[in-house]
Scaffold this motif. Sequence first.
Motif, PDB file in Angstrom:
ATOM      1  N   ALA A   1      34.191  35.795  30.107  1.00 41.48           N
ATOM      2  CA  ALA A   1      33.733  37.183  30.021  1.00 41.48           C
ATOM      3  C   ALA A   1      33.384  37.736  31.400  1.00 41.48           C
ATOM      4  N   GLU A   2      32.718  36.935  32.221  1.00 43.86           N
ATOM      5  CA  GLU A   2      32.380  37.381  33.580  1.00 43.86           C
ATOM      6  C   GLU A   2      33.636  37.602  34.415  1.00 43.86           C
ATOM      7  N   ARG A   3      34.597  36.723  34.247  1.00 41.05           N
ATOM      8  CA  ARG A   3      35.862  36.864  34.975  1.00 41.05           C
ATOM      9  C   ARG A   3      36.600  38.130  34.545  1.00 41.05           C
ATOM     10  N   GLU A   4      36.638  38.385  33.255  1.00 41.30           N
ATOM     11  CA  GLU A   4      37.309  39.581  32.749  1.00 41.30           C
ATOM     12  C   GLU A   4      36.616  40.841  33.256  1.00 41.30           C
ATOM     13  N   ARG A   5      35.292  40.821  33.304  1.00 42.09           N
ATOM     14  CA  ARG A   5      34.551  41.987  33.809  1.00 42.09           C
ATOM     15  C   ARG A   5      34.878  42.225  35.278  1.00 42.09           C
ATOM     16  N   PHE A   6      34.976  41.134  36.049  1.00 42.43           N
ATOM     17  CA  PHE A   6      35.337  41.252  37.459  1.00 42.43           C
ATOM     18  C   PHE A   6      36.720  41.884  37.601  1.00 42.43           C
TER      19      PHE A   6
ATOM     20  N   ASP B   1      38.309  43.804  35.400  1.00 40.71           N
ATOM     21  CA  ASP B   1      38.218  45.214  34.982  1.00 40.71           C
ATOM     22  C   ASP B   1      37.590  46.070  36.085  1.00 40.71           C
ATOM     23  N   ASP B   2      36.507  45.575  36.676  1.00 38.90           N
ATOM     24  CA  ASP B   2      35.854  46.315  37.756  1.00 38.90           C
ATOM     25  C   ASP B   2      36.767  46.447  38.969  1.00 38.90           C
TER      26      ASP B   2
ATOM     27  N   GLU C   1      27.554  54.736  36.028  1.00 36.48           N
ATOM     28  CA  GLU C   1      28.212  53.645  36.734  1.00 36.48           C
ATOM     29  C   GLU C   1      28.424  53.922  38.206  1.00 36.48           C
TER      30      GLU C   1
END
Length: 120
Positions: A79-84, A86-87, A107
Motif C-alpha cells: 500500500a505504501e509503495r502504491e501510494r508513492f 500514485d504521488d 493536498e
Amino acid sequence: MYANAPLLALIEHRAGVDPVVAREWEAVRTRTRRRFARFLERLDAAGAIDPCVPAARIVDTLSDALTIGAARLARASAAERERFIDDHIVITERLVGVSTGPAPAGEHDRAPRGPEERYK
C-alpha cells in the motif's frame, strides 16, 4: 525500482570511488535521462504539455526522486509503495504541465502554474 533500489544505491556508491563504474553508470543515466528529456521536449513543442521548468531539470528531479524514494520504500508495504507511485505520477503531471485543473483540496497549496509563470 523497489526490487533493485538497493543495488542502484550500491552502484551509485561504488561509482564514487571507482572511475570505471562511474563512467558506465553515468553513460546509463545520461542515455535514459536524455531520451526522456527529448520526449518531453517534443510534447512541449507540440503544445501537449506546459512544463514549469526545462525538460532536463524535470527529468533530473523525477529520476532522483524515484530512485531515492524507491530505495527508501524497498521494504515498505504494498500500500505504501502504491501510494508513492500514485504521488509520483501526480508530481510528474504537475511538473510537465499535464494536469491543468485545481489541486485536490488540502493536498497542495496552489493551483498549477500557468504559461505566464513558466521557467521562473
